[in-house]
Design a protein around this motif. Structure first.
Motif, PDB file in Angstrom:
ATOM      1  N   LYS A  51      -3.733  -9.819  -5.952  1.00 54.71           N
ATOM      2  CA  LYS A  51      -4.078  -8.927  -4.836  1.00 54.71           C
ATOM      3  C   LYS A  51      -4.364  -7.517  -5.348  1.00 54.71           C
ATOM      4  O   LYS A  51      -3.529  -6.923  -6.039  1.00 54.71           O
ATOM      5  N   LEU A  52      -5.534  -7.020  -5.015  1.00 56.98           N
ATOM      6  CA  LEU A  52      -5.933  -5.666  -5.404  1.00 56.98           C
ATOM      7  C   LEU A  52      -5.240  -4.662  -4.488  1.00 56.98           C
ATOM      8  O   LEU A  52      -5.366  -4.743  -3.265  1.00 56.98           O
ATOM      9  N   THR A  53      -4.508  -3.709  -5.078  1.00 55.87           N
ATOM     10  CA  THR A  53      -3.825  -2.705  -4.247  1.00 55.87           C
ATOM     11  C   THR A  53      -4.286  -1.279  -4.547  1.00 55.87           C
ATOM     12  O   THR A  53      -3.942  -0.351  -3.834  1.00 55.87           O
ATOM     13  N   GLU A 153      -0.157   9.586  -5.136  1.00 57.67           N
ATOM     14  CA  GLU A 153       0.504   9.001  -3.985  1.00 57.67           C
ATOM     15  C   GLU A 153      -0.523   8.784  -2.868  1.00 57.67           C
ATOM     16  O   GLU A 153      -1.376   9.649  -2.633  1.00 57.67           O
ATOM     17  N   GLY A 154      -0.457   7.635  -2.231  1.00 60.19           N
ATOM     18  CA  GLY A 154      -1.395   7.340  -1.142  1.00 60.19           C
ATOM     19  C   GLY A 154      -2.636   6.585  -1.595  1.00 60.19           C
ATOM     20  O   GLY A 154      -3.365   6.042  -0.776  1.00 60.19           O
ATOM     21  N   GLU A 155      -2.888   6.545  -2.915  1.00 60.17           N
ATOM     22  CA  GLU A 155      -4.073   5.827  -3.408  1.00 60.17           C
ATOM     23  C   GLU A 155      -3.819   4.335  -3.579  1.00 60.17           C
ATOM     24  O   GLU A 155      -4.763   3.558  -3.661  1.00 60.17           O
ATOM     25  N   VAL A 156      -2.553   3.949  -3.699  1.00 56.87           N
ATOM     26  CA  VAL A 156      -2.218   2.531  -3.787  1.00 56.87           C
ATOM     27  C   VAL A 156      -1.866   2.048  -2.385  1.00 56.87           C
ATOM     28  O   VAL A 156      -1.129   2.710  -1.659  1.00 56.87           O
ATOM     29  N   CYS A 157      -2.449   0.916  -2.018  1.00 59.53           N
ATOM     30  CA  CYS A 157      -2.413   0.458  -0.632  1.00 59.53           C
ATOM     31  C   CYS A 157      -1.644  -0.857  -0.505  1.00 59.53           C
ATOM     32  O   CYS A 157      -1.993  -1.831  -1.165  1.00 59.53           O
ATOM     33  N   GLN A 158      -0.610  -0.882   0.288  1.00 58.11           N
ATOM     34  CA  GLN A 158       0.124  -2.136   0.527  1.00 58.11           C
ATOM     35  C   GLN A 158      -0.510  -2.868   1.697  1.00 58.11           C
ATOM     36  O   GLN A 158      -0.713  -2.276   2.747  1.00 58.11           O
ATOM     37  N   TRP A 159      -0.833  -4.133   1.499  1.00 57.98           N
ATOM     38  CA  TRP A 159      -1.425  -4.913   2.582  1.00 57.98           C
ATOM     39  C   TRP A 159      -1.051  -6.378   2.404  1.00 57.98           C
ATOM     40  O   TRP A 159      -0.656  -6.802   1.316  1.00 57.98           O
ATOM     41  N   THR A 160      -1.159  -7.137   3.485  1.00 59.03           N
ATOM     42  CA  THR A 160      -0.843  -8.566   3.429  1.00 59.03           C
ATOM     43  C   THR A 160      -2.144  -9.357   3.393  1.00 59.03           C
ATOM     44  O   THR A 160      -2.981  -9.216   4.278  1.00 59.03           O
ATOM     45  N   SER A 161      -2.314 -10.145   2.327  1.00 58.50           N
ATOM     46  CA  SER A 161      -3.527 -10.934   2.185  1.00 58.50           C
ATOM     47  C   SER A 161      -3.472 -12.156   3.095  1.00 58.50           C
ATOM     48  O   SER A 161      -2.458 -12.854   3.152  1.00 58.50           O
TER      49      SER A 161
END
Ligand code: ADP
Length: 169
Positions: A51-53, A153-161
């Motif tokens: 997963k790309l974050t 900070e803020g450039e890495v994104c947490q998301w659910t694939s």
């Protein structure tokens, strides 16, 4: 079945595997960008199921290159390495997944592209150690350290694939 139940159906599996999830810093080096190989390299990690974050094109300043490669400071090739990494934009990436650190190193292949197995990124796309197109963190601790070094900070994104439940049991 109600709409609410459907959206939660696979959540227990995701929660159970969270503790094994690692993150790694992957970087397309300036030669990879110049040779038009960015999409090809991103595609290999995507297809594998990671997963790309984090993702950005970035002109690396000298000080950051020196900090990133500080363990190699005593090597004779260090000045050449710093001028290579700062010679044009790089593509900075954070990737997440179970076992992603070691697996990414396998996908990347040996440091010397002539010794890298066919099928690996370096084995397929490069010939010289000094132009080996991609970087990948060598340990989970370095993955964390390097992501913190290259991303604000803020450039890495947490998301659910949406793919998660089809990749992991
Ligand atoms: P890796 O990138 O496979 O983890 P190292 O950490 O040993 O490899 O080295 C970091 C980078 O330094 C290499 O990817 C390569 O770009 C460069 N490098 C390593 N050894 C040499 C060498 N002998 N000559 C020129 N560049 C080198």
């Amino acid at each position: 079945r109600s709409k609410k139940n459907k959206t939660h159906i696979f959540l227990p599996h995701l929660v159970a595997s969270m503790e094994d999830v690692e993150e790694t810093y992957i970087m397309v080096k300036p030669d990879g960008v110049q040779r038009g190989l960015v999409g090809e390299m991103i595609s290999r990690f995507e297809k594998k199921g990671f997963k790309l974050t984090g993702l950005k094109l970035f002109q690396c300043p000298q000080e950051l290159a020196e900090e990133h490669y500080k363990d190699l400071k005593s090597k004779s090739f260090f000045p050449k390495l710093i001028s290579y990494i700062t010679s044009g934009p790089v593509v900075c990436m954070a990737w997440e997944g179970v076992g992603v650190v070691a697996s990414a190193r396998k996908l990347i292949g040996a440091t010397n592209p002539l010794q890298a197995e066919p099928g690996t990124i370096r084995g397929d796309l490069a010939v010289q150690t000094g132009r080996n197109v991609i970087h990948g963190s060598d340990s989970p601790d370095n993955g964390k350290r390097e992501i913190a070094l290259w991303f604000k900070e803020g450039e890495v994104c947490q998301w659910t694939s949406a793919q998660a439940s089809w990749l992991m049991e």
